[in-house]
Enzyme design. Structure first.
Site, short mmCIF file in Angstrom:
data_model
loop_
_atom_site.label_atom_id
_atom_site.label_comp_id
_atom_site.label_asym_id
_atom_site.label_seq_id
_atom_site.Cartn_x
_atom_site.Cartn_y
_atom_site.Cartn_z
N HIS A 176 -1.47 -8.13 4.62
CA HIS A 176 -0.09 -7.76 4.42
C HIS A 176 -0.09 -6.57 3.84
CE1 HIS A 176 0.62 -11.80 5.49
NE2 HIS A 176 -0.29 -12.23 4.44
N CYS A 177 -1.01 -5.70 3.95
CA CYS A 177 -0.84 -4.46 3.26
C CYS A 177 -0.78 -4.28 1.74
CB CYS A 177 0.21 -3.24 3.93
SG CYS A 177 0.16 -2.83 5.48
N ALA A 178 -1.39 -5.29 1.29
CA ALA A 178 -1.38 -5.58 -0.20
C ALA A 178 -2.93 -6.20 -0.57
CB ALA A 178 -0.46 -6.53 -0.59
N HIS B 99 1.01 -1.29 -0.11
CA HIS B 99 0.02 -0.10 0.03
C HIS B 99 0.93 1.24 -0.08
CE1 HIS B 99 -3.55 -2.28 2.11
NE2 HIS B 99 -3.31 -2.76 0.67
#
EC number: 2.8.1.7
Length: 406
Positions: A363-365, A124
């Site tokens: 996972h910030c994805a 992100h």
């Protein structure tokens, strides 16, 4: 020197502890790596015997602290093979480094009708700043899609570039899939179209040597805390000819040359004009210790050990029934997986009961999760202090969970 995982493990105090009555197996270094005694000690020594404000005093402690901070700037430049220390900006981490580029270089060089290219695998931190920039100026964000195995669809990439492409922002190694992207070819293609390139190196610098001049990238960012250093400090490398033209994006002390209520403010030279306020000097000292530590071990030797461990882990995990692995066969650092239809949080919680620390979630994805049509994944990350015995414990834990949950 010969790499010895036993000697490395002895340098990390936390690896001696137990969790839930079991010896700790720490497989979450991609989120944040543990710290060796050399880093802990260097930062503690600075606060005990050498702390003072930098760039602000004529007294001995201030001069010493300033010299130590600037020595780490040179050390970081050497670590990346930058052209000079003045191409290194200290930032809070990768996220701030990317935002700095977006708000300084981006505001001045990206306009309505222009476009920026990223990939579907980005963290992100390498998506949201560009979304915000595009929304501000009326630019377009283009995305390189992924193949099912987690590699880039390289045949699509040339068609994404056009004369209005201003930037390619790309990760070197995926924080979820471990995919290592072909940077040299991508950077060359971007430059052929007159675009600049920012590389997110957060998941790369701990796994292999990085040479920004050989890569030819324009910007490169990484965080210390994933490189066995402290939290709250990172590095932005920017080519001098770009950095010298960039305006500061934060105002305050240190980043100025002169301030006048009637005639306005003039800026300090780069890189200092991008370092407003009192810096995290203790963190910078810790970063220097981390760079020394991994450099003495040898990143080439670390890479060889980790790749052997990765092959062992992938082979072992493929033998677990119902385990779904995500990502390419050739990868670095991380293994993302799910166990059958069981939610990643449940699997991660059971593993924690067994003393095994893995990351669970998106996972910030989140775009990557959408690509694979799952809400979350488990992620085991392998660092230079992990062992085959720890991999065996992970596999045994997953086998046990499978029997318990059915």
């Amino acid at each position: 020197m010969t790499f010895s995982v036993e000697q490395v493990r002895a340098d990390f105090p936390v690896l001696n502890r137990e969790v839930n009555g079991q010896p700790l197996v720490y497989l979450d270094s991609a989120a944040s790596a543990q710290k060796p005694e050399a880093v802990i000690g260097a930062e503690a020594e600075f606060y005990r015997h050498g702390y003072a404000a930098v760039h602000r005093g004529i007294h001995t402690l201030s001069a010493e602290a300033t010299a130590r901070m600037e020595a780490v700037r040179q050390q970081a430049a050497t670590f990346l093979n930058a052209g000079s220390a003045e191409e290194v900006v200290f930032v809070r981490g990768t996220t701030e480094g990317i935002n700095l580029v977006a708000n300084s270089w981006g505001n001045a060089n990206v306009g309505a009708g222009d476009n920026i290219i990223i990939s579907e695998m980005e963290h992100h931190a390498n998506i949201v700043p560009w979304q915000m920039l595009c929304a501000r100026v009326g630019a377009e964000l283009r995305v390189i899609p992924l193949n099912p195995d987690g590699t880039l669809q390289l045949d699509v990439v040339p068609g994404l570039f056009d004369p209005r492409t201003r930037l390619l922002a790309i990760t070197e190694v995926s924080n979820v899939l471990g995919t290592e992207n072909p940077l040299a070819a991508l950077i060359a293609l971007a430059h052929q179209h007159g675009a600049k390139v920012l590389v997110d190196g957060a998941q790369a610098v701990m796994h292999h040597p990085v040479d920004v001049q050989a890569l030819g990238c324009d910007f490169y960012v990484f965080s210390a805390h994933k490189l066995y250093g402290p939290t709250g400090i990172g590095v932005l490398y920017a080519r001098s000819e770009l950095l010298q033209t960039m305006a500061p994006w934060e105002g305050g002390g240190s980043m100025i040359a002169t301030v006048s209520l009637t005639e306005g403010t003039t800026w300090n030279q780069a890189p200092w004009r991008f370092e407003a306020g009192t810096p995290n000097t203790g963190g910078i000292i810790g970063l220097g210790a981390a760079l020394t530590y991994v450099s003495q071990l040898g990143l080439t030797q670390i890479a060889e050990y980790e790749q052997t461990l990765m092959r062992y882990a992938l082979d072992a995990l493929r033998a677990v029934p119902d385990l779904i692995l995500y990502g390419p066969a050739q990868r670095k650092g991380v293994i993302a997986f799910n166990l059958g239809q069981h939610h990643a949080y449940d699997v991660g919680s059971f593993l924690d009961n067994y003393g095994i620390a893995v990351r669970t979630g998106h996972h910030c994805a989140m775009p990557l999760m959408a690509r694979y049509q799952v809400p979350a994944m488990c992620r085991a990350s392998l660092a230079m202090y992990n062992t085959t015995e720890e991999v065996d414990r992970l596999v045994a834990g997953l086998q046990r969970i499978r029997k318990l949950l059915g």
